[in-house]
Design a protein around this motif. Sequence first.
Motif, mmCIF file in Angstrom:
data_model
loop_
_atom_site.group_PDB
_atom_site.id
_atom_site.type_symbol
_atom_site.label_atom_id
_atom_site.label_comp_id
_atom_site.label_asym_id
_atom_site.label_seq_id
_atom_site.Cartn_x
_atom_site.Cartn_y
_atom_site.Cartn_z
ATOM 1 N N TYR A 193 9.646 -0.061 1.544
ATOM 2 C CA TYR A 193 9.724 0.864 2.677
ATOM 3 C C TYR A 193 8.631 0.557 3.706
ATOM 4 N N VAL A 194 7.396 0.451 3.227
ATOM 5 C CA VAL A 194 6.273 0.176 4.130
ATOM 6 C C VAL A 194 6.370 -1.223 4.712
ATOM 7 N N ARG A 195 6.762 -2.178 3.901
ATOM 8 C CA ARG A 195 6.884 -3.554 4.387
ATOM 9 C C ARG A 195 7.899 -3.634 5.521
ATOM 10 N N ASN A 196 9.056 -3.004 5.354
ATOM 11 C CA ASN A 196 10.094 -3.044 6.378
ATOM 12 C C ASN A 196 9.660 -2.356 7.667
ATOM 13 N N LEU A 197 9.054 -1.175 7.555
ATOM 14 C CA LEU A 197 8.597 -0.468 8.753
ATOM 15 C C LEU A 197 7.495 -1.249 9.475
ATOM 16 N N ILE A 221 2.226 -7.604 17.477
ATOM 17 C CA ILE A 221 0.892 -7.440 16.895
ATOM 18 C C ILE A 221 0.344 -8.798 16.457
ATOM 19 N N LYS A 222 -0.913 -9.051 16.801
ATOM 20 C CA LYS A 222 -1.547 -10.326 16.466
ATOM 21 C C LYS A 222 -2.683 -10.189 15.463
ATOM 22 N N TYR A 223 -3.256 -8.997 15.307
ATOM 23 C CA TYR A 223 -4.390 -8.809 14.401
ATOM 24 C C TYR A 223 -4.197 -7.530 13.597
ATOM 25 N N SER A 224 -4.676 -7.554 12.344
ATOM 26 C CA SER A 224 -4.500 -6.388 11.473
ATOM 27 C C SER A 224 -5.770 -6.095 10.691
ATOM 28 N N LYS A 225 -5.880 -4.845 10.269
ATOM 29 C CA LYS A 225 -6.950 -4.424 9.377
ATOM 30 C C LYS A 225 -6.359 -3.357 8.469
ATOM 31 N N VAL A 226 -6.533 -3.518 7.152
ATOM 32 C CA VAL A 226 -5.984 -2.574 6.178
ATOM 33 C C VAL A 226 -7.124 -2.080 5.297
ATOM 34 N N GLU A 243 -3.809 5.493 -8.965
ATOM 35 C CA GLU A 243 -3.814 5.562 -7.510
ATOM 36 C C GLU A 243 -4.349 4.268 -6.906
ATOM 37 N N MET A 244 -5.396 3.715 -7.522
ATOM 38 C CA MET A 244 -5.959 2.461 -7.023
ATOM 39 C C MET A 244 -4.950 1.333 -7.144
ATOM 40 N N LYS A 245 -4.223 1.283 -8.265
ATOM 41 C CA LYS A 245 -3.203 0.245 -8.442
ATOM 42 C C LYS A 245 -2.152 0.337 -7.355
ATOM 43 N N GLU A 246 -1.700 1.567 -7.069
ATOM 44 C CA GLU A 246 -0.693 1.773 -6.020
ATOM 45 C C GLU A 246 -1.222 1.280 -4.677
ATOM 46 N N ALA A 247 -2.457 1.667 -4.339
ATOM 47 C CA ALA A 247 -3.043 1.296 -3.055
ATOM 48 C C ALA A 247 -3.249 -0.217 -2.965
ATOM 49 N N ILE A 248 -3.690 -0.834 -4.049
ATOM 50 C CA ILE A 248 -3.919 -2.283 -4.046
ATOM 51 C C ILE A 248 -2.604 -3.038 -3.895
ATOM 52 N N LYS A 249 -1.556 -2.568 -4.564
ATOM 53 C CA LYS A 249 -0.233 -3.193 -4.399
ATOM 54 C C LYS A 249 0.224 -3.086 -2.953
ATOM 55 N N MET A 250 0.030 -1.900 -2.361
ATOM 56 C CA MET A 250 0.436 -1.680 -0.980
ATOM 57 C C MET A 250 -0.331 -2.607 -0.047
ATOM 58 N N GLU A 251 -1.644 -2.720 -0.279
ATOM 59 C CA GLU A 251 -2.464 -3.599 0.547
ATOM 60 C C GLU A 251 -1.992 -5.047 0.416
ATOM 61 N N GLY A 252 -1.673 -5.475 -0.804
ATOM 62 C CA GLY A 252 -1.189 -6.843 -1.017
ATOM 63 C C GLY A 252 0.112 -7.122 -0.295
ATOM 64 N N VAL A 253 1.041 -6.177 -0.342
ATOM 65 C CA VAL A 253 2.325 -6.348 0.348
ATOM 66 C C VAL A 253 2.107 -6.443 1.851
ATOM 67 N N LEU A 254 1.239 -5.583 2.397
ATOM 68 C CA LEU A 254 0.979 -5.612 3.836
ATOM 69 C C LEU A 254 0.297 -6.910 4.247
ATOM 70 N N GLU A 297 0.494 -9.822 2.758
ATOM 71 C CA GLU A 297 1.494 -10.892 2.679
ATOM 72 C C GLU A 297 2.398 -10.861 3.902
ATOM 73 N N LEU A 298 2.809 -9.672 4.320
ATOM 74 C CA LEU A 298 3.663 -9.550 5.496
ATOM 75 C C LEU A 298 2.948 -10.037 6.742
ATOM 76 N N PHE A 299 1.700 -9.590 6.945
ATOM 77 C CA PHE A 299 0.966 -10.007 8.127
ATOM 78 C C PHE A 299 0.783 -11.525 8.158
ATOM 79 N N ILE A 300 0.428 -12.114 7.029
ATOM 80 C CA ILE A 300 0.235 -13.562 6.972
ATOM 81 C C ILE A 300 1.536 -14.294 7.288
#
Length: 107
Positions: free
Chosen positions: A47-51, A61-66, A83-94, A96-99
Amino acid sequence: MIYIDMYIFTDKIQFNIFKSFSNNKKIIKKNEIVFPSCYYTAQKLNYVRNLTSIFIEEYDIKYSKVDIGDLDNNGDVERLLDEMKEAIKMEGVLEELFISRGVETWK
């Protein structure tokens, strides 16, 4: 240049899309993505990756910060780790998308 600033919380992601010039910020869009409560982890990540992909394309967008937001350090250790696992997975997906879309990290 167009930047995106994202803050990952346990139930949502807050973000700012802005232009930066001469040490000034002009906010283009400021909002949050609320996770549907019925979604499990893989659905939230998709969901977050698609949005976010739509935002990258729409705003060029050319630059990101998560950053990871409000994890309660006084809570149950097991819940905190989940909660940390969820957040870390989310950060990893974002990240990967930005890269993959050519969006660079800004500091």
